[in-house]
Design an enzyme around this catalytic site. Structure first.
Site: not given
Ligand code: FRU
Length: 464
Positions: A41, A44
């Site tokens: 997976w 971000d």
């Molecule tokens: C955004 C988010 C961030 C967090 C991450 C966790 O997509 O929710 O705020 O750090 O993904 O995977």
């Protein structure tokens, strides 16, 4: 796949990637020139920076399954922004203060590639704290003994306190981090001399009822003299997720940013958590090219999630433009079409290609289809463009720059489309899973020139 319940380490994550990446690479949806996880997976983009003569892109990663899990940081690097190599997994949640290594940023600190990330731990009273990890070789990272270097949110802010983005401001480091006060999303600002000891400075800016209830992934930059804060707000305009650029004026001494207006970064549904990368000469952006709570058809093949192409930012006439950097031309292989009218593109298709349609006026239509019908239609109509994606409500974007024609550029990569209109004034990004594996195009209207190129593989063969 190995048992995800066992303790997480970088070594174990790398063994998992080595075992599964070659088979994933051979599956039909595997992207050719976008960054995607070698297996498992991705969400971000994280840690975007230039260090040791290379571009570094990290990302939220769970190597053991093609679904979100205890977050690691994956890593890819590039010398030219077009060709990439997968690097070993950079961070695993292996410390007592973390169940997951959430999003954050990277910086070259005098030759030391330094990552600043959120340690997430539901067992703790403050579930999100900010931590540091450093690398001398750009590949293996050591977490700071001072972690967490920011152990709690500022008074009055929510325990949702994540996604630090660091930059150099004059003689010090500044860090902006997403959080909330009551029902208002906001960004908190911290300062440091050494990336290790941080002073809370101020609330940089807040939603004030207009920009959602929690802010994720704030990213500050100054482009063509314009201060911008990119934010991924939750709950803005009633939407679960949006990603916007806020235009305003940053006062580094006061630690505040006045917000004047905002612009959607992308009109498609598969774009989130954008982060900027300052390479010394320009500001680039990468985002997650997918979205929460979707179907992920490639998960059946052992992977899910990808990043957008890098986009170069410019501000013209008060609008933010996002353009594919010139370096991407290095991916072009065979010329598929080159003609002086729209018909040149008809019948062109494939699984990985770029097209560029220069229209004579802001009128005309590009249609991208698979063997069962239309996937995305892009219609230019005077001062607006309409994107109509199969299964989604059509979206309209204003076009306000002075133009005589308008250009449509699109990048097709197996199960993704990124479409840039009018020099990047409006961008639409979506994941599509074409029947038959091929996306073909048709162009209507009067074109000055219409071209297309097959694009090659951007990855070195074997991930490490
Ligand atoms: C955004 C988010 C961030 C967090 C991450 C966790 O997509 O929710 O705020 O750090 O993904 O995977």
């Amino acid at each position: 796949m190995s048992n995800p319940e066992t303790k997480y380490t970088v070594e174990r994550a790398n063994a998992e990637v080595r075992a599964h990446a070659p088979a994933v690479r051979r599956t039909p949806y595997a992207l050719k020139y976008h960054i995607a996880p070698p297996c498992g997976w991705m969400n971000d983009p994280n840690g975007l920076c230039r260090s040791g003569g290379r571009y570094h892109v990290f990302y939220q990663h769970y190597p053991y399954e093609a679904k979100w899990g205890p977050m690691h940081w994956g890593h890819a690097s590039s010398a030219d922004l077009a060709h990439w190599r997968h690097e070993p997994v950079a961070l695993a949640p292996d410390q007592p203060y973390e169940e997951g290594c959430f999003s954050g940023s990277g910086i070259d600190d005098g030759g030391v590639l330094t990552l600043i990330y959120t340690a997430h731990d539901e067992r703790k009273p403050f579930k999100e704290t900010q931590c540091v990890a450093r690398s001398r070789d750009g590949v293996t990272f050591v977490k700071s003994p001072n972690n967490p270097v920011i152990p709690a949110p500022p008074a009055g802010c929510s325990a949702d306190f994540r996604d630090p983005k660091v930059w150099r401001q004059g003689d010090r480091w500044m860090l902006v981090v997403g959080t909330a006060r009551g029902d208002d999303g906001c960004a908190a600002l911290f300062e440091s001399d050494d990336l290790e000891h941080w002073r809370y400075k101020s609330i940089l800016c807040a939603s004030n009822g207009a920009y959602g209830t929690i802010w994720e992934c704030p990213s500050y930059c100054r482009v063509d003299g314009q201060d911008l804060l990119l934010v991924s707000p939750i709950g803005m305009e009633g939407k679960e997720h949006k990603n916007i650029a806020m235009f305003g004026a940053f006062d580094p001494e006061a630690g505040t940013m006045r917000i004047d207006r905002w612009q959607d970064l992308d009109y498609g549904g598969d774009f989130y958590a954008a982060q900027v990368l300052d390479d010394g000469a320009r500001t680039l952006l990468f985002a997650w090219m997918d979205m929460w709570n979707r179907d992920y058809p490639s998960a059946a093949d052992g992977w899910a999630g990808a990043l957008t192409l890098p986009r170069e930012l410019a501000v013209r006439g008060g609008k933010l433009l996002q353009r594919p950097p010139r370096e991407l031309e290095a991916l072009r292989e065979a010329v598929l079409a080159d003609g002086g009218d729209a018909a040149a593109l008809n019948g062109v298709g494939g699984d990985a290609y770029e097209l560029c349609a220069e229209m004579k006026a802001c009128a005309g239509e590009l249609e991208l289809s698979d063997e069962s019908g239309g996937l995305l239609r892009v219609t230019l109509e005077g001062n607006r463009v309409i994107f109509a994606q199969v299964g989604c409500a059509p979206v309209e974007a204003p076009l306000t720059l002075p133009f005589d024609g308008a250009e449509i550029r699109a990048f097709i990569d197996r199960c993704s489309i990124e479409c840039f209109v009018n020099g990047g004034e409006a961008v639409y990004t979506c994941r599509v899973y074409p029947r038959g594996g091929r996306i073909s195009c048709a162009l209507r209207g009067e074109a000055r020139r219409a071209r297309a190129w097959a694009l090659g593989d951007a990855f070195e063969a074997a991930p490490c």
